[in-house]
Design an enzyme around this catalytic site. Structure first.
Site, PDB file in Angstrom:
ATOM      1  CG  ASN A   8     -78.967 -13.180  61.635  1.00 25.45           C
ATOM      2  OD1 ASN A   8     -78.550 -13.690  62.672  1.00 25.45           O
ATOM      3  ND2 ASN A   8     -80.098 -12.486  61.576  1.00 25.45           N
ATOM      4  CE  LYS A  10     -82.848 -14.729  60.992  1.00 30.94           C
ATOM      5  NZ  LYS A  10     -84.187 -14.553  60.448  1.00 30.94           N
ATOM      6  CG  HIS A  96     -83.006  -9.221  62.690  1.00 31.13           C
ATOM      7  ND1 HIS A  96     -84.209  -9.865  62.791  1.00 31.13           N
ATOM      8  CD2 HIS A  96     -82.418  -9.667  61.564  1.00 31.13           C
ATOM      9  CE1 HIS A  96     -84.346 -10.679  61.744  1.00 31.13           C
ATOM     10  NE2 HIS A  96     -83.275 -10.584  60.991  1.00 31.13           N
ATOM     11  CD  GLU A  98     -85.801 -13.036  63.255  1.00 35.58           C
ATOM     12  OE1 GLU A  98     -84.710 -13.290  63.792  1.00 35.58           O
ATOM     13  OE2 GLU A  98     -86.109 -13.446  62.116  1.00 35.58           O
ATOM     14  CD  GLU A 177     -82.794  -8.658  57.150  1.00 32.35           C
ATOM     15  OE1 GLU A 177     -82.245  -9.600  56.586  1.00 32.35           O
ATOM     16  OE2 GLU A 177     -83.100  -8.676  58.355  1.00 32.35           O
ATOM     17  N   GLY A 183     -87.631 -15.327  56.223  1.00 33.58           N
ATOM     18  CA  GLY A 183     -87.923 -16.707  56.606  1.00 33.58           C
ATOM     19  C   GLY A 183     -89.188 -17.261  55.979  1.00 33.58           C
ATOM     20  CB  SER A 215     -86.698 -15.480  51.400  1.00 33.88           C
ATOM     21  OG  SER A 215     -87.538 -15.748  52.509  1.00 33.88           O
TER      22      SER A 215
HETATM   23  P1  PGA Z   1     -83.912 -15.305  55.953  1.00 35.89           P
HETATM   24  O1  PGA Z   1     -83.563 -14.289  57.152  1.00 35.89           O
HETATM   25  O2  PGA Z   1     -82.777 -15.242  54.983  1.00 35.89           O
HETATM   26  O3  PGA Z   1     -84.049 -16.644  56.625  1.00 35.89           O
HETATM   27  O4  PGA Z   1     -85.183 -14.833  55.351  1.00 35.89           O
HETATM   28  C1  PGA Z   1     -82.961 -13.061  56.884  1.00 35.89           C
HETATM   29  C2  PGA Z   1     -82.786 -12.298  58.163  1.00 35.89           C
HETATM   30  O5  PGA Z   1     -83.646 -12.382  59.041  1.00 35.89           O
HETATM   31  O6  PGA Z   1     -81.783 -11.590  58.343  1.00 35.89           O
END
Ligand code: PGA
Length: 253
Positions: A8, A10, A96, A98, A177, A183, A215
């Site tokens: 992803n 983003k 997601h 976010e 997640e 992140g 992460s």
């Molecule tokens: P990350 O993000 O691997 O940077 O923690 C995962 C995600 O948001 O899908």
């Protein structure tokens, strides 16, 4: 199902960076037929990445979108319809954390998006996860983990399952997640993610492929991939680095 590794990106990359990243990943994973890899670039780069990827196609690599509109067409400024993505992507990330947080996406909208994706032959990857980090003792040994600590992801799975027909459920992929791990460089543990995935499976009441995300890096990918209830990974930050992402795919292969 082969392990599924989803990158992803983003809201990252320029057009040039996107093409380099996609080509680099393709070259790197072409010799790992045991893993299925999905790249999810930003919308404006999808066709360019598709060109880079399809010039000499790797059978184990496909594209995904990071979102779709809950509407099919019309006066919805800035939205992207599933119809525009049909034939271009095989997967779409939906709900997601976010999007749930910054764009206030609700479970109802998420169910609508899942149905639209499925009606257009695109496999939805729906994200669920709790906000609060559990105690260190639970992360190390989740035998004491209770449903009340997982109220949010369990309710998210329940809403999803309730809104779908049994034919639709069969096509569903869930990404577990934990929001506290996204992140932050602070991933969950394999044991904990596996225990949560088992509870999500029970909540769903049918066999549901569950990816872990939060992460993930080359150094911890195996820890999650070895778990019996985890079918793959959803990778954010580490999917922006060719060698790191290829190593994650290699761990899955
Ligand atoms: P990350 O993000 O691997 O940077 O923690 C995962 C995600 O948001 O899908």
């Amino acid at each position: 199902m082969r392990p599924l590794i989803v990158g992803n990106w983003k809201m990252n990359t320029t057009l040039t960076e996107a093409a380099i990243l996609a080509s680099g990943v393709k070259e790197g994973i072409v010799s790992f037929p045991g893993v299925e890899v999905v790249l999810c670039p930003p919308f404006p780069w999808l066709t360019a990445v598709a060109d880079a990827v399809h010039r000499r196609p790797a059978p184990n690599l496909s594209l995904g979108a990071q979102n779709i509109s809950w509407q099919i067409e019309g006066a919805y400024t800035g939205e992207v319809s599933v119809k525009m993505l049909q034939g271009l992507v095989g997967y779409v990330i939906i709900g997601h954390s976010e999007r749930r947080h910054y764009f206030h996406e609700t479970d109802d909208e998420i169910v609508k998006k899942v149905k639209l994706a499925l009606a257009h032959g695109i496999r939805p990857i729906v994200c669920v996860g709790e906000l609060k980090k559990p105690a260190a003792a639970i992360l190390a040994d989740p035998t004491e983990l209770t449903a009340s600590q997982l109220r949010k992801p369990l309710a998210e799975v329940e809403a999803l399952v309730d809104g779908l027909t049994s034919a639709e459920r069969r096509q569903l992929i869930v990404a577990y997640e934990p929001v506290w791990a996204i992140g932050t460089a602070e991933a969950a543990t394999g044991y904990y993610a596996n225990a949560v995935a088992e509870m999500l499976q029970e909540e769903a009441g049918f066999e549901l492929p569950i990816l872990y995300g939060g992460s993930v890096k080359a150094g911890n990918a195996r820890e999650f991939l070895h778990q019996s209830n985890i079918s793959g990974l959803l990778v954010g930050g580490a999917s922006l680095k060719i060698s790191e992402f290829v190593k994650i795919c290699q761990a899955a292969a």
